[in-house]
Design an enzyme around this catalytic site. Structure first.
Site, PDB file in Angstrom:
ATOM      1  N   GLU A  46       0.885  -1.154   0.000  1.00 19.74           N
ATOM      2  CA  GLU A  46       0.000   0.000   0.000  1.00 19.74           C
ATOM      3  C   GLU A  46       0.926   1.207   0.000  1.00 19.74           C
ATOM      4  O   GLU A  46       1.858   1.268   0.813  1.00 19.74           O
ATOM      5  CB  GLU A  46      -0.878   0.033   1.262  1.00 19.74           C
ATOM      6  CG  GLU A  46      -1.797   1.244   1.265  1.00 19.74           C
ATOM      7  CD  GLU A  46      -2.578   1.439   2.571  1.00 19.74           C
ATOM      8  OE1 GLU A  46      -2.242   0.800   3.577  1.00 19.74           O
ATOM      9  OE2 GLU A  46      -3.528   2.236   2.561  1.00 19.74           O
ATOM     10  N   ARG A 271       6.376 -12.837   9.146  1.00 19.66           N
ATOM     11  CA  ARG A 271       7.035 -11.583   8.800  1.00 19.66           C
ATOM     12  C   ARG A 271       8.388 -11.516   9.497  1.00 19.66           C
ATOM     13  O   ARG A 271       8.640 -12.227  10.466  1.00 19.66           O
ATOM     14  CB  ARG A 271       6.161 -10.403   9.198  1.00 19.66           C
ATOM     15  CG  ARG A 271       6.082 -10.172  10.702  1.00 19.66           C
ATOM     16  CD  ARG A 271       5.267  -8.923  11.047  1.00 19.66           C
ATOM     17  NE  ARG A 271       5.382  -7.887  10.054  1.00 19.66           N
ATOM     18  CZ  ARG A 271       4.339  -7.220   9.545  1.00 19.66           C
ATOM     19  NH1 ARG A 271       3.129  -7.503   9.954  1.00 19.66           N
ATOM     20  NH2 ARG A 271       4.518  -6.286   8.658  1.00 19.66           N
ATOM     21  N   LYS A 281       4.970   0.353   9.926  1.00 21.98           N
ATOM     22  CA  LYS A 281       4.975   1.642   9.239  1.00 21.98           C
ATOM     23  C   LYS A 281       4.496   2.746  10.175  1.00 21.98           C
ATOM     24  O   LYS A 281       4.992   3.862  10.144  1.00 21.98           O
ATOM     25  CB  LYS A 281       4.034   1.586   8.027  1.00 21.98           C
ATOM     26  CG  LYS A 281       4.618   0.927   6.796  1.00 21.98           C
ATOM     27  CD  LYS A 281       3.639   1.081   5.629  1.00 21.98           C
ATOM     28  CE  LYS A 281       4.004   0.178   4.470  1.00 21.98           C
ATOM     29  NZ  LYS A 281       2.916   0.150   3.463  1.00 21.98           N
TER      30      LYS A 281
END
Length: 566
Positions: A46, A271, A281
């Site tokens: 994104e 992850r 983020k």
RNA sequence: UUCCCCAUGGUGUAAUGGCAACACUACUGAUUUUGGUUCAGUCAUUCUAGGUUCGAGUCCUAGUGGGGAAACCA
């Protein structure tokens, strides 16, 4: 591409057989069974922030697998929430993926390219009785969802007719209703044990300016109604994502089935977590906005741009991602593995140079005043073809303050009263005297040299245990050097209940050294080129910073391993 | 008192029912005109209890522990 790092013995000999992680295993099975003639993956960020080392793992996985199996990869910007996304991030992401060395041979796409198609999918769902417009308030919808341990309740609007839903959805699209007035929901099962299956919202009204579609739309699809469909539209065979989307998979598959479209398969892996840093983020954004760091590309940031500015190479990051492996287990990788990957690469490719970060005068008392000679020094002992450069040498040099000690044990190989050392690529020198100022601070060290001990033609027979780096005083170039340490002093800054990750910031993560002395050849260095400063570590010139500061600014990428435990 | 996922040295990852290995870290030693590199070596591992099997880290069951899941975010 990715060579096996480990393996078990084959039946036939001692050659280790290649071993494959579970995702590669699935791909090989699918290829072998003919389920897919080839594979097609995608990397779907994104555009709401900068890429970090965790993304690098995902990138190396999806791009690496596609390359290894002669497949294709798409770069897709998942831009369904206009409020948080921007062109700046799109550009930064493109640049970072490219810099890492990857090429999206399947093409570049935007989920927003599919807004028309996605809308048509939603209409089809309504027509098939699989979706309805819900006029409940956000609170009512949330309450109706129930809890993980208690079933939800059906919305009073759940059984509207297809015609009514069609008309209402059209009104949503036409901008008849204000933001948040109603939503489109998939009609699945309000008692489903998986919360995501309890009539998920698939379209919401949001009058926000989209960085690509502008004001064309006032309704936007939710992640769950965009991602899988986009995968399907692009013919993605293996859609790789991180573990937190595991619970979304049943929904992903439900939509594919309800829409009867190409069955992309979602596979989740753990992850990447690195110790002594944060990776979300949101938290990285906080550091940037609070001015804790010098932007997204601060050399202490785990972002790709930060690592690049720090002096990491694409090769080292790819090696790191290879070594980290792919599995489903939660993990926290040692920062030292990243450092090892960088050193491993730079040791092979970086030219050596001499620099003194904390300079003290070194006077060679028996060397002729006014004389300068040029001494050859190897650019890289690991690579003969790197050649040599000439270093000016004269009576007055700079040496490292920490290379002198007034009182030293026999394990001290550097300068001290009574000690003899070699000056790298130059002569062997012996201590004569030293000068301190009124505060007792070292000002100068005086030594005498042995003319017949010159590097390459040493007939002195003297053996010096230590070798010191130095820079000729007259020709030295001044520079600022920035030394970095981990951003957080705690290995898991965001792993403490009830405490903010920012409480664990390392106050000494940045140390600025000014008045450093570099050998003259470094005046011509270009930004981003890695150098090893002999005995100190790997450094790279910060081009942008040098320009804005008006003088050379060097960043230390990583220290050398230090075997000295004095 | 729900659903999903996970559990192998300090860290990460292998072993695909058949001798638990590789890398990072740490530590030893050798070499070295970088206390770097290289080389040799050391320390250290299958969560627990049952079951299946000639044989289980691997398969089954239960437990324990960890993570995730209830945004008109992705």
């Amino acid at each position: 591409m990715s060579e096996p790092t480990t393996g078990h013995k084959s039946e036939h000999g001692d050659e280790p057989a290649e071993s494959f992680h579970f995702i590669e295993q699935i791909i090989r099975d699918d290829l072998a069974s003919g389920k897919h003639p080839g594979i097609h993956t995608r990397f779907p960020p994104e555009p709401n922030g900068y890429l970090h080392i965790g993304h690098a793992k995902a990138i190396c996985l999806s791009f690496g697998l596609a390359a290894k199996y002669n497949g294709q990869v798409n770069l897709r910007f998942d831009d369904t929430n206009p409020e948080k996304e921007s062109q700046e991030y799109v550009d930064a992401i493109r640049r970072d993926v490219q810099w890492l060395g990857f090429d999206w041979n399947g093409g570049e796409f935007f989920t927003s390219d599919y807004f028309g198609q996605l809308h048509a999918f939603a209409v089809k769902l309504i027509e098939d009785g699989h979706a309805y417009v819900d006029h409940q308030s956000p609170d009512e919808i949330a309450a109706g969802k129930g809890t993980p341990t208690r079933a939800g309740q059906e919305s009073p609007y759940r059984n509207r007719t297809v015609e009514e839903n069609l008309a209402l959805f059209q009104e949503m699209k036409d901008g008849v209703h204000p933001d948040g007035h109603c939503v489109l929901r998939a009609k699945i099962d309000m008692a489903h044990p998986n919360m995501h299956m309890r009539d998920p919202i698939i379209y919401r009204i949001k009058r926000a300016h989209h960085h690509r579609t502008g004001d064309d739309w006032c309704i936007y699809p939710m992640y769950d109604f965009a991602h899988g469909q986009s995968d399907s539209i692009e013919g993605i065979t293996h859609s790789l994502c991180t573990l937190e989307f595991e619970v979304h998979r049943p929904l992903y598959e439900w939509f594919i089935q309800a829409l009867d479209i190409f069955p992309s398969r979602q596979i989740e892996f753990a992850r990447l977590n690195l110790d002594h840093t944060v990776m979300s983020k949101r938290k990285l954004l906080t550091l940037v906005e609070d001015g804790v760091v010098d932007g997204w590309d601060d050399p202490r940031m785990p972002t790709i741009s930060g690592l690049r500015r720090r002096g990491f190479t694409p090769e080292s990051i790819r090696t790191f991602c290879d070594r980290v492996g792919i599995a489903k287990r939660e993990n926290v990788i040692d920062f030292s593995l990243l450092e090892w990957a960088l050193r491993d690469h730079l040791n092979r490719v970086a030219f050596r140079a001499m620099a003194v970060l904390d300079p003290v005068k070194l006077v060679i008392v028996n060397y002729p005043e006014g004389q300068t000679e040029m001494l050859p020094s190897e650019n890289n002992p690991e690579d003969e073809s790197a050649g040599h450069r000439a270093l000016p040498f004269s009576r007055t040099l700079w040496m490292e303050r920490e290379d002198f000690k007034e009182e030293a044990s026999r394990k001290w190989f550097r300068l001290a009263p009574g000690k003899t050392v070699r000056l790298k690529s130059a002569y062997i020198v012996s201590y004569e005297d030293h000068v301190v100022d009124a505060d007792g601070r070292l000002q100068e060290v005086h030594v005498s040299y042995y003319p017949n001990s010159k590097s390459g033609s040493d007939t002195s027979g003297i053996k010096a245990k230590g070798t010191l780096h130095w820079v000729n005083a007259d020709t030295a170039v001044d520079a600022e050097v920035r030394l970095y340490d981990r951003l957080f002093s705690d290995p898991k800054p965001d792993g403490h209940e009830g405490r903010e990750f920012s409480e664990f910031l390392n106050p000494e993560s940045l140390e600025i050294r000014t008045g450093c002395k570099l050998e003259p050849s470094l005046a011509q260095a270009e930004g981003g080129t890695p150098f090893q400063f002999t005995r100190l570590g790997y450094f790279t010139l910060d081009g942008a910073k040098s320009e804005s500061e008006g003088h050379m600014v060097w960043n230390r990428s990583v220290t050398l391993r230090d075997g000295w435990k004095g």
